[in-house]
Scaffold this motif. Structure first.
Motif, PDB file in Angstrom:
ATOM      1  N   ALA A 164       0.915   1.865  14.632  1.00  0.00           N
ATOM      2  CA  ALA A 164       2.336   1.868  15.010  1.00  0.00           C
ATOM      3  C   ALA A 164       2.708   0.511  15.609  1.00  0.00           C
ATOM      4  O   ALA A 164       3.797  -0.021  15.352  1.00  0.00           O
ATOM      5  CB  ALA A 164       2.617   2.989  16.018  1.00  0.00           C
ATOM      6  N   ALA A 165       1.776  -0.068  16.389  1.00  0.00           N
ATOM      7  CA  ALA A 165       2.047  -1.381  16.985  1.00  0.00           C
ATOM      8  C   ALA A 165       2.184  -2.438  15.883  1.00  0.00           C
ATOM      9  O   ALA A 165       3.058  -3.321  15.956  1.00  0.00           O
ATOM     10  CB  ALA A 165       0.930  -1.750  17.957  1.00  0.00           C
ATOM     11  N   ALA A 166       1.329  -2.356  14.867  1.00  0.00           N
ATOM     12  CA  ALA A 166       1.409  -3.328  13.761  1.00  0.00           C
ATOM     13  C   ALA A 166       2.734  -3.185  13.018  1.00  0.00           C
ATOM     14  O   ALA A 166       3.366  -4.185  12.648  1.00  0.00           O
ATOM     15  CB  ALA A 166       0.229  -3.118  12.807  1.00  0.00           C
ATOM     16  N   VAL A 167       3.176  -1.943  12.813  1.00  0.00           N
ATOM     17  CA  VAL A 167       4.462  -1.706  12.132  1.00  0.00           C
ATOM     18  C   VAL A 167       5.601  -2.316  12.956  1.00  0.00           C
ATOM     19  O   VAL A 167       6.495  -2.990  12.433  1.00  0.00           O
ATOM     20  CB  VAL A 167       4.694  -0.191  11.907  1.00  0.00           C
ATOM     21  N   ALA A 168       5.546  -2.112  14.278  1.00  0.00           N
ATOM     22  CA  ALA A 168       6.603  -2.637  15.153  1.00  0.00           C
ATOM     23  C   ALA A 168       6.591  -4.167  15.139  1.00  0.00           C
ATOM     24  O   ALA A 168       7.650  -4.810  15.030  1.00  0.00           O
ATOM     25  CB  ALA A 168       6.414  -2.125  16.579  1.00  0.00           C
ATOM     26  N   ALA A 169       5.388  -4.740  15.236  1.00  0.00           N
ATOM     27  CA  ALA A 169       5.285  -6.210  15.242  1.00  0.00           C
ATOM     28  C   ALA A 169       5.835  -6.776  13.939  1.00  0.00           C
ATOM     29  O   ALA A 169       6.539  -7.803  13.931  1.00  0.00           O
ATOM     30  CB  ALA A 169       3.831  -6.618  15.443  1.00  0.00           C
ATOM     31  N   HIS A 170       5.543  -6.096  12.855  1.00  0.00           N
ATOM     32  CA  HIS A 170       6.039  -6.521  11.539  1.00  0.00           C
ATOM     33  C   HIS A 170       7.569  -6.529  11.538  1.00  0.00           C
ATOM     34  O   HIS A 170       8.194  -7.477  11.071  1.00  0.00           O
ATOM     35  CB  HIS A 170       5.485  -5.570  10.486  1.00  0.00           C
ATOM     36  N   GLN A 171       8.171  -5.464  12.094  1.00  0.00           N
ATOM     37  CA  GLN A 171       9.649  -5.402  12.172  1.00  0.00           C
ATOM     38  C   GLN A 171      10.208  -6.572  12.976  1.00  0.00           C
ATOM     39  O   GLN A 171      11.314  -7.031  12.730  1.00  0.00           O
ATOM     40  CB  GLN A 171      10.091  -4.119  12.868  1.00  0.00           C
ATOM     41  N   LEU A 172       9.440  -7.040  13.950  1.00  0.00           N
ATOM     42  CA  LEU A 172       9.911  -8.132  14.820  1.00  0.00           C
ATOM     43  C   LEU A 172       9.478  -9.499  14.289  1.00  0.00           C
ATOM     44  O   LEU A 172       9.635 -10.508  14.967  1.00  0.00           O
ATOM     45  CB  LEU A 172       9.349  -7.942  16.237  1.00  0.00           C
ATOM     46  N   ASN A 173       8.902  -9.497  13.060  1.00  0.00           N
ATOM     47  CA  ASN A 173       8.408 -10.731  12.449  1.00  0.00           C
ATOM     48  C   ASN A 173       7.357 -11.429  13.303  1.00  0.00           C
ATOM     49  O   ASN A 173       7.312 -12.645  13.376  1.00  0.00           O
ATOM     50  CB  ASN A 173       9.562 -11.717  12.171  1.00  0.00           C
ATOM     51  N   GLN A 174       6.542 -10.644  13.994  1.00  0.00           N
ATOM     52  CA  GLN A 174       5.490 -11.249  14.811  1.00  0.00           C
ATOM     53  C   GLN A 174       4.165 -11.167  14.067  1.00  0.00           C
ATOM     54  O   GLN A 174       3.863 -10.156  13.437  1.00  0.00           O
ATOM     55  CB  GLN A 174       5.391 -10.545  16.163  1.00  0.00           C
ATOM     56  N   GLN A 175       3.365 -12.240  14.160  1.00  0.00           N
ATOM     57  CA  GLN A 175       2.092 -12.311  13.443  1.00  0.00           C
ATOM     58  C   GLN A 175       1.026 -11.504  14.198  1.00  0.00           C
ATOM     59  O   GLN A 175       0.906 -11.625  15.415  1.00  0.00           O
ATOM     60  CB  GLN A 175       1.610 -13.772  13.367  1.00  0.00           C
ATOM     61  N   VAL A 176       0.298 -10.686  13.475  1.00  0.00           N
ATOM     62  CA  VAL A 176      -0.778  -9.946  14.135  1.00  0.00           C
ATOM     63  C   VAL A 176      -2.120 -10.116  13.430  1.00  0.00           C
ATOM     64  O   VAL A 176      -3.040  -9.334  13.636  1.00  0.00           O
ATOM     65  CB  VAL A 176      -0.447  -8.441  14.285  1.00  0.00           C
ATOM     66  N   GLY A 177      -2.233 -11.140  12.562  1.00  0.00           N
ATOM     67  CA  GLY A 177      -3.532 -11.408  11.938  1.00  0.00           C
ATOM     68  C   GLY A 177      -3.893 -10.363  10.907  1.00  0.00           C
ATOM     69  O   GLY A 177      -3.013  -9.805  10.233  1.00  0.00           O
ATOM     70  N   TRP A 178      -5.190 -10.056  10.803  1.00  0.00           N
ATOM     71  CA  TRP A 178      -5.647  -9.172   9.724  1.00  0.00           C
ATOM     72  C   TRP A 178      -5.100  -7.755   9.843  1.00  0.00           C
ATOM     73  O   TRP A 178      -5.045  -7.014   8.877  1.00  0.00           O
ATOM     74  CB  TRP A 178      -7.181  -9.152   9.651  1.00  0.00           C
ATOM     75  N   GLN A 179      -4.650  -7.387  11.045  1.00  0.00           N
ATOM     76  CA  GLN A 179      -4.134  -6.019  11.211  1.00  0.00           C
ATOM     77  C   GLN A 179      -2.729  -5.856  10.624  1.00  0.00           C
ATOM     78  O   GLN A 179      -2.192  -4.755  10.597  1.00  0.00           O
ATOM     79  CB  GLN A 179      -4.084  -5.640  12.692  1.00  0.00           C
ATOM     80  N   GLU A 180      -2.116  -6.993  10.171  1.00  0.00           N
ATOM     81  CA  GLU A 180      -0.710  -6.925   9.791  1.00  0.00           C
ATOM     82  C   GLU A 180      -0.435  -5.876   8.719  1.00  0.00           C
ATOM     83  O   GLU A 180       0.521  -5.125   8.789  1.00  0.00           O
ATOM     84  CB  GLU A 180      -0.222  -8.281   9.297  1.00  0.00           C
ATOM     85  N   ASN A 181      -1.272  -5.866   7.699  1.00  0.00           N
ATOM     86  CA  ASN A 181      -1.108  -4.833   6.681  1.00  0.00           C
ATOM     87  C   ASN A 181      -2.393  -4.015   6.624  1.00  0.00           C
ATOM     88  O   ASN A 181      -3.127  -4.075   5.658  1.00  0.00           O
ATOM     89  CB  ASN A 181      -0.839  -5.459   5.315  1.00  0.00           C
ATOM     90  N   PRO A 182      -2.671  -3.295   7.701  1.00  0.00           N
ATOM     91  CA  PRO A 182      -3.964  -2.618   7.752  1.00  0.00           C
ATOM     92  C   PRO A 182      -4.088  -1.592   6.638  1.00  0.00           C
ATOM     93  O   PRO A 182      -3.111  -0.944   6.276  1.00  0.00           O
ATOM     94  CB  PRO A 182      -3.951  -1.929   9.117  1.00  0.00           C
TER      95      PRO A 182
END
Ligand SMILES: Cc1cc2nc3c(=O)[nH]c(=O)nc-3n(C[C@H](O)[C@H](O)[C@H](O)COP(=O)(O)OP(=O)(O)OC[C@H]3O[C@@H](n4cnc5c(N)ncnc54)[C@H](O)[C@@H]3O)c2cc1C
Ligand SMILES: NC(=O)c1ccc[n+]([C@@H]2O[C@H](COP(=O)([O-])OP(=O)(O)OC[C@H]3O[C@@H](n4cnc5c(N)ncnc54)[C@H](O)[C@@H]3O)[C@@H](O)[C@H]2O)c1
Length: 469
Positions: A447-465
């Motif tokens: 859920a955090a990765a989905v939220a970060a994606h909505q905010l255009n924030q980079q999360v590394g390999w977890q971005e499209n887990p």
């Protein structure tokens, strides 16, 4: 300095421990068993019933995994034996008894109701007179009675311990945490349950999506959930139990069951304390009035826990006890604020929350919401627990504001979110935390990765887990 604490629930135990550590001669006096309502009549025994309900659910799905068991049959009497065993074990081992005695706290349990004789003297029902310089009232609460004719025919959650068998039908009045848990547990035990909530919806303090999902799950499980059902006129005895007469949209209606349980809220347990003799005032709602340092209208008397009517949960009660004892002994001005407060409830499915609901957050923040559903996560699919979701409420700046979960192990997952909120983690940082696969808590990372994606924030390999859950 002599400090006297009234009530040995979570607030009283924490207060006694703190006062003794600070060097006060400390006495803890309580009406019945050590441990208060929390250990003897609330979360611990109710959670034991909920665990039994969970075991029945587990048995019922064994056949999906090729295990033949037959239909589970509950021996309620045996279960109550297990409840007593658990309560005794908790009282003896997990709630500070030994530590308090090592610190020299005098514990006077089964002392009956204590009452003030004057500002510095207390008398117990068992006839002891106790004087002290400072008092901390941790007397907890009682189930709020329904002010209608025939209310004496109804029960409270406490009566579950004296039933000899599971009632074939049950009418639960009140759709808060207590009512919904009782409805869910007794439904799992085989009672035909009707749940009556006077307000527009059950679980009014939960996030809207949580209330909707729990309501749907309760109905799916066969519970008749009636919201905005009208006003209760009376209860009367029937041949097989009790009848509730109520008025709905101007029309008279009635509902019958073997047993009616009322869970319409919690009131302070102050009737026997003779507060007037000590100069302690109560609020309009009947709780002991305190300032944010937990001082009552009498300068040397403090109050903590449910009796103040603030946050009626174990962790805030313990925090209050600590703060009240510190201020009482050291004359300091600590305040008791509940910044992060995870709450969980053990229904089927469980639900849990920490932080702001979406509606609360929208009042003061520009928010985004990310939701991962249990039917799209690996662990929940493996375990056949696909009802529910994990929802994150995040400020556009990336601050995690709240987390709301419905589903298996919701309480534990909310705990991980509580750590993130307490640590003021940004949602992208939470998304970068490695969660093991496949876990329930992994849904939070996703859920955090989905939220970060909505905010255009980079999360590394977890971005499209692949999944992460
Ligand atoms: C069914 C149910 C389930 C719950 N589940 C949870 C949960 O899962 N998690 C959670 O965090 N919270 C839960 N709660 C809430 C939690 O139990 C309370 O918030 C907590 O017990 C409050 O602690 P306390 O110390 O203020 O009071 P209590 O635990 O109520 O203890 C107060 C004690 O003071 C004694 N006392 C009262 N008056 C006097 C007097 N005049 N003289 C002497 N002794 C007196 C009482 O007999 C009692 O033993 C639940 C509550 C209920 C009803
Ligand atoms: N975390 C847990 O698992 C847990 C479990 C039980 C209780 N608690 C705590 O104990 C406290 C008390 O809980 P509760 O569920 O008893 O009370 P509550 O105040 O949370 O809920 C009572 C419900 O009864 C409804 N109600 C009020 N009057 C009614 C009437 N006349 N007819 C029908 N419905 C009516 C209210 O609208 C409300 O939804 C809460 O603060 C809660 O935090 C926590």
């Amino acid at each position: 300095m002599d400090v006297l604490i009234i009530g040995a629930g979570p607030a009283g135990l924490a207060a006694a421990m703190r006062a003794a550590i600070l060097g006060a001669r400390t006495t803890l006096v309580t009406r019945a068993e050590y441990g208060g309502m929390a250990a003897n009549d609330g979360p611990v025994p109710v959670r034991t019933l909920a665990h039994a309900a969970r075991l029945m659910r587990e048995v019922r799905q064994c056949h999906r995994y090729g295990i033949e068991t037959g239909t589970p049959r509950l021996d309620y009497d045996h279960l109550l034996g297990r409840v007593r065993e658990v309560v005794d074990d908790v009282r003896e081992h997990s709630i500070l008894r030994e530590q308090l005695e090592d610190l020299g706290v005098t514990v006077r349990e089964k002392a009956g109701t204590a009452r003030f004789l004057d500002e510095h003297t207390l008398e117990t029902e068992s006839g002891q007179r106790l004087r002290a310089d400072r008092f901390i009232i941790c007397a907890g609460g009682i189930s709020r009675p329904l002010p209608v004719p025939g209310a004496e025919l109804t029960a409270t959650h406490s009566d579950a311990w004296s039933l000899t068998q599971v009632p074939p039908s049950l009418l639960v009045v009140g759709g808060g945490a207590t009512g919904v848990q009782l409805a869910s547990v007794f439904n799992a035990f085989g009672s035909r349950v009707q749940l009556f909530e006077a307000g527009p919806g059950i679980l009014r303090t939960e996030d809207g999506d949580v209330a909707v999902a729990v309501r749907a799950a309760l109905r799916e499980a066969g519970i008749d959930v009636r919201e905005g059902f009208g006003t209760i006129d009376s209860f009367e005895r029937t041949r097989d139990g009790v009848r509730m007469n109520f008025t709905h949209a101007g029309a008279q209606e009635r509902a019958e069951a073997a047993l009616a349980v009322v869970a319409i809220g919690w009131a302070a347990d102050v009737a026997g304390l003779n507060l007037a003799a000590a100069g302690v005032e109560t609020s309009a709602r009947g709780f002991i009035a305190v300032d944010d340092q937990l001082r009552t209208s009498a300068h040397h008397i403090f109050a903590a826990g449910d009796v103040t009517g603030r946050r009626m949960l174990v962790p805030p009660a313990m925090q209050d006890g600590f703060v009240a004892a510190t201020n009482a002994v050291l004359d300091t001005h600590l305040t008791s604020e509940y910044s992060v407060n995870p709450i969980a409830s053990f229904t089927d499915p469980e639900y849990a929350q920490v932080g702001l609901t979406e509606a609360e957050a929208r009042e003061t923040h520009d928010v985004i919401v990310a939701m991962v559903r249990c039917d799209s996560a690996t662990r929940t699919i493996i375990d056949g627990r696909t009802t529910g979701f994990c929802k994150l409420v995040v400020d556009r700046s990336g601050t995690v504001l709240g987390c709301h979960i419905v589903g298996e192990r919701a309480a534990e997952t909310a705990q991980a979110a509580a750590i993130a909120i307490a640590a003021r983690m940004r949602v992208a940082e939470l998304a970068r935390v490695p969660f093991s696969f496949p876990t329930y808590t992994g849904m939070l990372g996703r859920a955090a990765a989905v939220a970060a994606h909505q905010l255009n924030q980079q999360v590394g390999w977890q971005e499209n887990p692949l999944d992460g859950a």
